[in-house]
Structure formats: C-alpha cells, structure tokens
Design an enzyme around this catalytic site. Structure first.
Site, PDB file in Angstrom:
ATOM      1  N   GLY A  10     -12.897 -10.377   8.056  1.00 53.77           N
ATOM      2  CA  GLY A  10     -11.748  -9.505   7.779  1.00 53.77           C
ATOM      3  C   GLY A  10     -12.048  -8.573   6.614  1.00 53.77           C
ATOM      4  O   GLY A  10     -11.155  -8.122   5.898  1.00 53.77           O
ATOM      5  N   GLY A  11     -13.317  -8.261   6.451  1.00 54.95           N
ATOM      6  CA  GLY A  11     -13.782  -7.512   5.279  1.00 54.95           C
ATOM      7  C   GLY A  11     -13.295  -6.084   5.185  1.00 54.95           C
ATOM      8  O   GLY A  11     -13.339  -5.501   4.101  1.00 54.95           O
ATOM      9  N   THR A  12     -12.830  -5.515   6.282  1.00 54.01           N
ATOM     10  CA  THR A  12     -12.340  -4.135   6.171  1.00 54.01           C
ATOM     11  C   THR A  12     -10.833  -4.082   5.897  1.00 54.01           C
ATOM     12  O   THR A  12     -10.252  -3.004   5.860  1.00 54.01           O
ATOM     13  CB  THR A  12     -12.630  -3.308   7.452  1.00 54.01           C
ATOM     14  OG1 THR A  12     -11.839  -3.833   8.511  1.00 54.01           O
ATOM     15  CG2 THR A  12     -14.101  -3.326   7.815  1.00 54.01           C
ATOM     16  N   GLY A  13     -10.227  -5.245   5.710  1.00 50.25           N
ATOM     17  CA  GLY A  13      -8.776  -5.271   5.527  1.00 50.25           C
ATOM     18  C   GLY A  13      -8.345  -4.921   4.113  1.00 50.25           C
ATOM     19  O   GLY A  13      -9.162  -4.647   3.231  1.00 50.25           O
ATOM     20  N   TYR A  14      -7.033  -4.964   3.924  1.00 54.60           N
ATOM     21  CA  TYR A  14      -6.421  -4.594   2.630  1.00 54.60           C
ATOM     22  C   TYR A  14      -6.965  -5.474   1.506  1.00 54.60           C
ATOM     23  O   TYR A  14      -7.384  -4.981   0.461  1.00 54.60           O
ATOM     24  CB  TYR A  14      -4.898  -4.739   2.752  1.00 54.60           C
ATOM     25  CG  TYR A  14      -4.138  -4.373   1.512  1.00 54.60           C
ATOM     26  CD1 TYR A  14      -4.092  -3.060   1.054  1.00 54.60           C
ATOM     27  CD2 TYR A  14      -3.454  -5.350   0.783  1.00 54.60           C
ATOM     28  CE1 TYR A  14      -3.392  -2.724  -0.091  1.00 54.60           C
ATOM     29  CE2 TYR A  14      -2.747  -5.022  -0.358  1.00 54.60           C
ATOM     30  CZ  TYR A  14      -2.714  -3.709  -0.792  1.00 54.60           C
ATOM     31  OH  TYR A  14      -2.021  -3.382  -1.937  1.00 54.60           O
ATOM     32  N   LYS A 138      -0.091 -21.058   8.680  1.00 53.49           N
ATOM     33  CA  LYS A 138      -1.098 -21.368   7.645  1.00 53.49           C
ATOM     34  C   LYS A 138      -1.263 -22.887   7.493  1.00 53.49           C
ATOM     35  O   LYS A 138      -2.364 -23.364   7.204  1.00 53.49           O
ATOM     36  CB  LYS A 138      -0.740 -20.673   6.322  1.00 53.49           C
ATOM     37  CG  LYS A 138      -0.998 -19.155   6.397  1.00 53.49           C
ATOM     38  CD  LYS A 138      -0.704 -18.390   5.115  1.00 53.49           C
ATOM     39  CE  LYS A 138      -1.078 -16.903   5.278  1.00 53.49           C
ATOM     40  NZ  LYS A 138      -0.766 -16.049   4.126  1.00 53.49           N
ATOM     41  N   ARG A 142      -4.571 -25.200   7.843  1.00 46.10           N
ATOM     42  CA  ARG A 142      -4.963 -26.208   6.838  1.00 46.10           C
ATOM     43  C   ARG A 142      -5.251 -27.552   7.500  1.00 46.10           C
ATOM     44  O   ARG A 142      -6.230 -28.224   7.157  1.00 46.10           O
ATOM     45  CB  ARG A 142      -3.843 -26.404   5.808  1.00 46.10           C
ATOM     46  CG  ARG A 142      -3.746 -25.311   4.790  1.00 46.10           C
ATOM     47  CD  ARG A 142      -2.803 -25.728   3.674  1.00 46.10           C
ATOM     48  NE  ARG A 142      -2.668 -24.665   2.689  1.00 46.10           N
ATOM     49  CZ  ARG A 142      -2.092 -24.836   1.500  1.00 46.10           C
ATOM     50  NH1 ARG A 142      -1.595 -26.010   1.165  1.00 46.10           N
ATOM     51  NH2 ARG A 142      -2.001 -23.827   0.649  1.00 46.10           N
ATOM     52  N   HIS A 270      10.871 -13.529   3.525  1.00 44.51           N
ATOM     53  CA  HIS A 270       9.909 -13.817   2.448  1.00 44.51           C
ATOM     54  C   HIS A 270      10.469 -13.355   1.103  1.00 44.51           C
ATOM     55  O   HIS A 270      10.375 -14.060   0.102  1.00 44.51           O
ATOM     56  CB  HIS A 270       8.567 -13.138   2.726  1.00 44.51           C
ATOM     57  CG  HIS A 270       7.818 -13.769   3.869  1.00 44.51           C
ATOM     58  ND1 HIS A 270       6.606 -13.317   4.303  1.00 44.51           N
ATOM     59  CD2 HIS A 270       8.117 -14.829   4.672  1.00 44.51           C
ATOM     60  CE1 HIS A 270       6.175 -14.063   5.319  1.00 44.51           C
ATOM     61  NE2 HIS A 270       7.092 -14.977   5.557  1.00 44.51           N
TER      62      HIS A 270
HETATM   63  P1  NDP Z   1      -4.985  -6.813   7.044  1.00 43.44           P
HETATM   64  O1  NDP Z   1      -3.751  -6.522   7.839  1.00 43.44           O
HETATM   65  O2  NDP Z   1      -5.504  -5.758   6.167  1.00 43.44           O
HETATM   66  O3  NDP Z   1      -6.111  -7.291   8.079  1.00 43.44           O
HETATM   67  C1  NDP Z   1      -7.274  -7.911   7.621  1.00 43.44           C
HETATM   68  C2  NDP Z   1      -8.308  -7.986   8.682  1.00 43.44           C
HETATM   69  O4  NDP Z   1      -7.932  -8.865   9.727  1.00 43.44           O
HETATM   70  C3  NDP Z   1      -8.625  -6.703   9.442  1.00 43.44           C
HETATM   71  O5  NDP Z   1      -9.299  -5.790   8.649  1.00 43.44           O
HETATM   72  C4  NDP Z   1      -9.464  -7.249  10.586  1.00 43.44           C
HETATM   73  O6  NDP Z   1     -10.794  -7.482  10.136  1.00 43.44           O
HETATM   74  C5  NDP Z   1      -8.836  -8.627  10.798  1.00 43.44           C
HETATM   75  N1  NDP Z   1      -8.138  -8.639  12.078  1.00 43.44           N
HETATM   76  C6  NDP Z   1      -6.979  -8.033  12.388  1.00 43.44           C
HETATM   77  N2  NDP Z   1      -6.686  -8.242  13.688  1.00 43.44           N
HETATM   78  C7  NDP Z   1      -7.685  -9.001  14.183  1.00 43.44           C
HETATM   79  C8  NDP Z   1      -7.970  -9.539  15.457  1.00 43.44           C
HETATM   80  N3  NDP Z   1      -7.149  -9.352  16.488  1.00 43.44           N
HETATM   81  N4  NDP Z   1      -9.093 -10.268  15.608  1.00 43.44           N
HETATM   82  C9  NDP Z   1      -9.914 -10.481  14.565  1.00 43.44           C
HETATM   83  N5  NDP Z   1      -9.713  -9.980  13.339  1.00 43.44           N
HETATM   84  C10 NDP Z   1      -8.611  -9.247  13.152  1.00 43.44           C
HETATM   85  O7  NDP Z   1      -4.749  -8.162   6.190  1.00 43.44           O
HETATM   86  P2  NDP Z   1      -4.203  -8.300   4.717  1.00 43.44           P
HETATM   87  O8  NDP Z   1      -5.292  -7.996   3.750  1.00 43.44           O
HETATM   88  O9  NDP Z   1      -2.901  -7.585   4.600  1.00 43.44           O
HETATM   89  O10 NDP Z   1      -3.863  -9.863   4.645  1.00 43.44           O
HETATM   90  C11 NDP Z   1      -4.830 -10.839   4.289  1.00 43.44           C
HETATM   91  C12 NDP Z   1      -4.106 -12.108   3.834  1.00 43.44           C
HETATM   92  O11 NDP Z   1      -3.332 -11.816   2.659  1.00 43.44           O
HETATM   93  C13 NDP Z   1      -3.146 -12.719   4.846  1.00 43.44           C
HETATM   94  O12 NDP Z   1      -3.265 -14.121   4.833  1.00 43.44           O
HETATM   95  C14 NDP Z   1      -1.784 -12.305   4.344  1.00 43.44           C
HETATM   96  O13 NDP Z   1      -0.775 -13.218   4.713  1.00 43.44           O
HETATM   97  C15 NDP Z   1      -1.991 -12.259   2.838  1.00 43.44           C
HETATM   98  N6  NDP Z   1      -1.095 -11.289   2.181  1.00 43.44           N
HETATM   99  C16 NDP Z   1      -0.332 -11.693   1.131  1.00 43.44           C
HETATM  100  C17 NDP Z   1       0.512 -10.804   0.495  1.00 43.44           C
HETATM  101  C18 NDP Z   1       1.285 -11.240  -0.702  1.00 43.44           C
HETATM  102  O14 NDP Z   1       2.080 -10.453  -1.253  1.00 43.44           O
HETATM  103  N7  NDP Z   1       1.094 -12.451  -1.165  1.00 43.44           N
HETATM  104  C19 NDP Z   1       0.636  -9.409   0.919  1.00 43.44           C
HETATM  105  C20 NDP Z   1      -0.270  -9.058   1.986  1.00 43.44           C
HETATM  106  C21 NDP Z   1      -1.079  -9.988   2.595  1.00 43.44           C
HETATM  107  P3  NDP Z   1     -12.070  -6.630  10.548  1.00 43.44           P
HETATM  108  O15 NDP Z   1     -11.617  -5.530  11.444  1.00 43.44           O
HETATM  109  O16 NDP Z   1     -12.634  -6.189   9.244  1.00 43.44           O
HETATM  110  O17 NDP Z   1     -12.958  -7.605  11.238  1.00 43.44           O
END
Ligand code: NDP
Length: 305
Positions: A10-14, A138, A142, A270
């Site tokens: 998930g390296g390209t995510g937020y 989640k 776990r 939330h």
């Molecule tokens: P994103 O929505 O940015 O997604 C992260 C990555 O998930 C994507 O870049 C992609 O990885 C992968 N992904 C998405 N869909 C699929 C799929 N169908 N199959 C495989 N991989 C997929 O995630 P966030 O960074 O927003 O969230 C990460 C974590 O942080 C979560 O657990 C979330 O609950 C938590 N979070 C907590 C917050 C808080 O305030 N505490 C706020 C936001 C998030 P790639 O394409 O790189 O392979």
C-alpha cells in the site's frame, strides 16, 4: 544491530508513501509492493518510480496471486501494510487475510504491522453501526495474525492531523473555517492529533524494537492531546479573529445519519466516538501497550501549536 529489510504494502497510499519515505530515511532496505492492478494510474506509477530513484526496490505482487505475495514477503524481515481503510476513499482491510496467508507460508517474518493506524479496535467492542465495521474488520485481521503465530506490532495512531485538525474536528471538513465552528457537545472532550509523517516515523522506529514485540504502540504526543475548544483557540490566535461558535448535542449530531451515504455514516460515527465519548483517551495504556513519544523521544514531533 543490522536494520531489518522492510516490505511496504500500500506504499502509494496516503500513509503508505510516508512509510516508504521514513523507512528509507532510517536506512532500512525498503521494498514496495507494485501491484499490476494499478495499470495506467500514472501518478501511482510515477510515485513508485520516484521511490526507486530514492533507493527503494519495487517488487511485483498481487492480492490475486498468492505465490507472488509469498515471494515478495520472502525478500524481507518485516512487513508493514497500509492498505486502505477509510470508507470515503476505499476500505480493503480484510484483503489483508491474503497477506497473512502469504506471511504464514513464507515463515520468515520477524514482525508484521497490519493496516491499523487509528483508534485501537480492541477497545471498540461497543462501537455503533455502521462505523464499527472498521474496528470489527481490524479485529478479524488481528485474530488471523495471532492465530497464525505471526509476531506483530499494532500502531494506534489516533487522529491523523490532516483529517481532524484541518476542519477543526468537524466531520466532512478538512479546511478550517474563518467564520464559524460547530462544537461537538461542549467541545471539551480531548482527542489526540498526530502529524502523518510523524506516524510514519514512529512506525519505522518500532519495527526493530523488542519493547513493542506483540504489543500495541499508542501514539500520544503529550502536547497534541487537545479538546476541540483548544484546537479552535489555536486557530483563532493564528488568524487573529474569534469564530462564531454553536454547539451540537450527540442526539442532533447522529440524527441526520439516515440521509447520509454509507461512507459518510461510517465517518460520522467515528467522530462521535472520538469527540463525544473520548474513546482515544478514556483508558490507561496497560501491559499490552507502549507509548511512542516515551519510547522514541528523539522524534521531535510536530506540535499543533
Ligand atoms: P489509502 O486509501 O490511501 O490506500 C492505501 C493503499 O491501499 C493504496 O495506495 C493501495 O496500494 C491499497 N489498495 C487500495 N485498494 C486496494 C485493492 N483493492 N487491492 C489492494 N490494495 C489496495 O489508505 P490510507 O493511507 O488512507 O489508510 C491507511 C490506514 O490508515 C488504514 O488502516 C486506515 O484505516 C488508517 N487511517 C486512519 C486515519 C486516522 O485518522 N486515524 C485516517 C486515515 C486512514 P497500492 O496501490 O500502492 O498497492
């Protein structure tokens, strides 16, 4: 001690992109999963290439191809998953069960950090629908980790600053208003705000730390434990202007739920738990946890003020 090799899923995510950056900065040999499914998403492809230019290794692998995940996992010591888990973006938490199968088969992983990074789901057994799905999923992950005997650390990151602070703790807003603000209840409930890059830094610090093996790492930077009123005051000082304040009771807050779409309903509940119930701070960290700013004082975290 030699630094662990790390695979980030998930390296390209937020959050994921920050984890890649922090892992490289700490000198870990860093692998980033490159899923063929991203196809022609040009920004993701370019981000992956920029990771490569900074020294990361890209490793091809798909959640639809078990062996590819096993092969990727075998390259490293530690796996960090940051797969999506916010409904307004995407929610794929249970896909991690496939990654757990791969980690189990590979048999070499010293530590797995699943996609958590929020409220501690173990403390949310009484959460309300529909937002409880985040915590329930989640917890399913776990259980699978623990049943498989995979060494783990869970990172409870509390509120991402970008989401919660930006909008002065008002759901659906990520930019602060200059005129008015709605206080949730009396606005005095404390929450915990953490800069996203700091979340990544604490996460990387912990992967080789025996003190957090099979524990939860709570991120509670002490100066960022603030009520909504305190957050608003900081903003007012910055802009040199007082905002008009009104207040909403918990009943009024939850009342419009039926008219919202599913992702908004999840988000609303939330905020309810954080801002009305104080779910982030209404417990002591017990034996099963450690606090990040105590373990890693060398990280000069970003303060809200
Ligand atoms: P994103 O929505 O940015 O997604 C992260 C990555 O998930 C994507 O870049 C992609 O990885 C992968 N992904 C998405 N869909 C699929 C799929 N169908 N199959 C495989 N991989 C997929 O995630 P966030 O960074 O927003 O969230 C990460 C974590 O942080 C979560 O657990 C979330 O609950 C938590 N979070 C907590 C917050 C808080 O305030 N505490 C706020 C936001 C998030 P790639 O394409 O790189 O392979």
């Amino acid at each position: 001690m030699e630094k662990s090799k790390v695979l980030i899923v998930g390296g390209t995510g937020y959050l994921g992109k920050r984890l890649v950056k922090a892992s490289l900065a700490e000198g870990h040999e860093t692998y980033v999963l490159h899923r063929p499914e991203i196809g022609v998403e040009i920004e993701k492809v370019q981000m992956l290439l920029s990771f490569k230019a900074q020294g990361a290794h890209l490793v091809a692998g798909s959640f639809s191809h078990h062996q590819s995940l096993v092969d990727a996992v075998k390259l490293v010591d530690v796996v960090i998953c940051a797969i999506s888990g916010v409904h307004i973006r995407s929610h794929q938490i249970l896909l991690q069960l496939k990654l757990i199968d791969a980690i189990k088969e590979a048999g070499n992983i010293k530590r797995f950090l699943p996609s958590e990074f929020g409220t501690d789901p173990a403390r949310m057994a009484n959460a309300i629908e529909p937002g409880r799905v985040t915590f329930d999923d989640k917890m399913v992950v776990r259980k699978a980790i623990e049943d498989a005997g995979i060494p783990f650390t869970y990172v409870s990151a509390n509120c991402f600053a970008g989401y919660f602070l930006g909008g002065l703790c008002q759901p659906g807003q990520i930019l602060p208003s200059r005129n008015s603000v709605i206080l949730l209840g009396d606005g005095n409930q404390k929450a915990i705000y953490v800069d996203e890059d700091d979340i990544a830094k604490y996460t990387i610090k912990t992967i080789d730390d025996p003190r957090t093996l099979n524990k939860t790492l709570y991120l509670r930077p002490p100066e960022n434990i603030l009520s909504q009123r305190e957050v608003v005051q900081i903003w007012e000082k910055l802009i040199g202007k007082e905002l008009h304040k009104s207040s909403i009771s918990k009943e009024e807050f939850l009342a419009p739920m039926k008219g919202l779409d599913y992702a908004e309903q999840v988000g609303l509940t939330h905020y309810y738990h954080v801002c009305f119930e104080g779910c982030l701070i209404n417990f002591e960290i017990g034996d099963g946890g450690e606090e990040a700013s105590i373990l890693y004082p060398e990280i000069k975290y970003t303060k809200v003020v």
